[in-house]
Design a protein around this motif. Structure first.
Motif, short mmCIF file in Angstrom:
data_model
loop_
_atom_site.label_atom_id
_atom_site.label_comp_id
_atom_site.label_asym_id
_atom_site.label_seq_id
_atom_site.Cartn_x
_atom_site.Cartn_y
_atom_site.Cartn_z
N ILE A 193 25.83 80.81 27.07
CA ILE A 193 27.22 80.72 27.52
C ILE A 193 27.89 82.08 27.52
N GLU A 194 27.60 82.92 26.55
CA GLU A 194 28.18 84.27 26.54
C GLU A 194 27.76 85.06 27.77
N ILE A 195 26.49 84.94 28.14
CA ILE A 195 26.00 85.64 29.32
C ILE A 195 26.68 85.09 30.58
N ALA A 196 26.77 83.76 30.66
CA ALA A 196 27.42 83.13 31.82
C ALA A 196 28.89 83.52 31.89
N ALA A 197 29.57 83.47 30.75
CA ALA A 197 31.00 83.78 30.72
C ALA A 197 31.27 85.22 31.14
N SER A 198 30.40 86.13 30.75
CA SER A 198 30.60 87.53 31.11
C SER A 198 30.54 87.73 32.62
#
Length: 202
Positions: free
Chosen positions: A67-72
């Motif tokens: 999710i952190e990668i997607a959110a970035s």
């Protein structure tokens, strides 16, 4: 992507502690923001989606990283992404849909090829289209929809979320003009966010 994975892995614990505060809001370079509660909701939905029959379950830490990668990527977009999701049983994807919604995307649901084509014609402006494969009586309705969209001149990135992620099926979906196909929720969010980023950079 490799460098980003390493950075997320190194800073994941302090980042999780920061995001556990409800008053924290993370702002992206383009001004689009995802709150800590949004990220937690997206990660929770991803874990639940991965626990469905036939999927490969992931743990909370892996979900946080995904999710952190997607959110970035989402935070760099200039507007709220609009997704059209076509499936004759949308309840099957309730966790995946909740995940995309928590990532700041507007998800419009459709249950048939004809309805999806009508929505695209009437509303347009979708950033990504997700489709299952078989919708009675058409066992390859995903490809039917994709072909009709391309015939109409619609070039919106198209992702197939269906029963298979075998290499031959992935390759066929790409040959037909899709971004790819998968039956794994983690790969789904990766395909969608990569498509959004690539489409924006054109």
């Amino acid at each position: 992507p490799i460098v980003l994975l390493v950075l997320v892995g190194v800073f994941l614990r302090p980042l999780k502690q920061l995001l556990e505060r409800d008053d924290v809001e993370v702002r992206g370079p383009g001004g689009f923001a995802l709150s800590s509660s949004n990220r937690r909701a997206a990660a929770t939905a991803l874990v639940k989606a991965s626990q469905k029959e036939g999927a490969s379950a992931i743990d909370a830490d892996e979900a946080d990283t995904e999710i952190e990668i997607a959110a970035s990527g989402v935070e760099r977009l200039p507007h709220v992404p609009r997704v059209l999701w076509v499936d004759d049983f949308p309840s099957n994807n309730r966790y995946e849909s909740a995940m995309l919604h928590a990532l700041g995307m507007f998800v419009d649901l459709s249950t048939s090829t004809d309805d999806a084509l009508a929505k695209v014609a009437a509303r347009g402006g979708y950033d990504v289209i997700i489709s299952d494969m078989g919708r009675p009586p058409d066992a390859r309705a995903g490809y039917t929809l994709l072909a009709e969209l391309r015939r109409m001149g619609v070039t919106t990135p198209f992702v197939i979320y269906a029963y298979s992620r075998q290499r031959e099926h992935f390759d066929e979906s790409v040959r037909r003009g899709a971004v790819g196909c998968t039956n794994m929720p983690g790969e789904l969010v990766e395909l969608v966010t990569n498509a959004l980023r690539s489409n924006h950079q054109r």
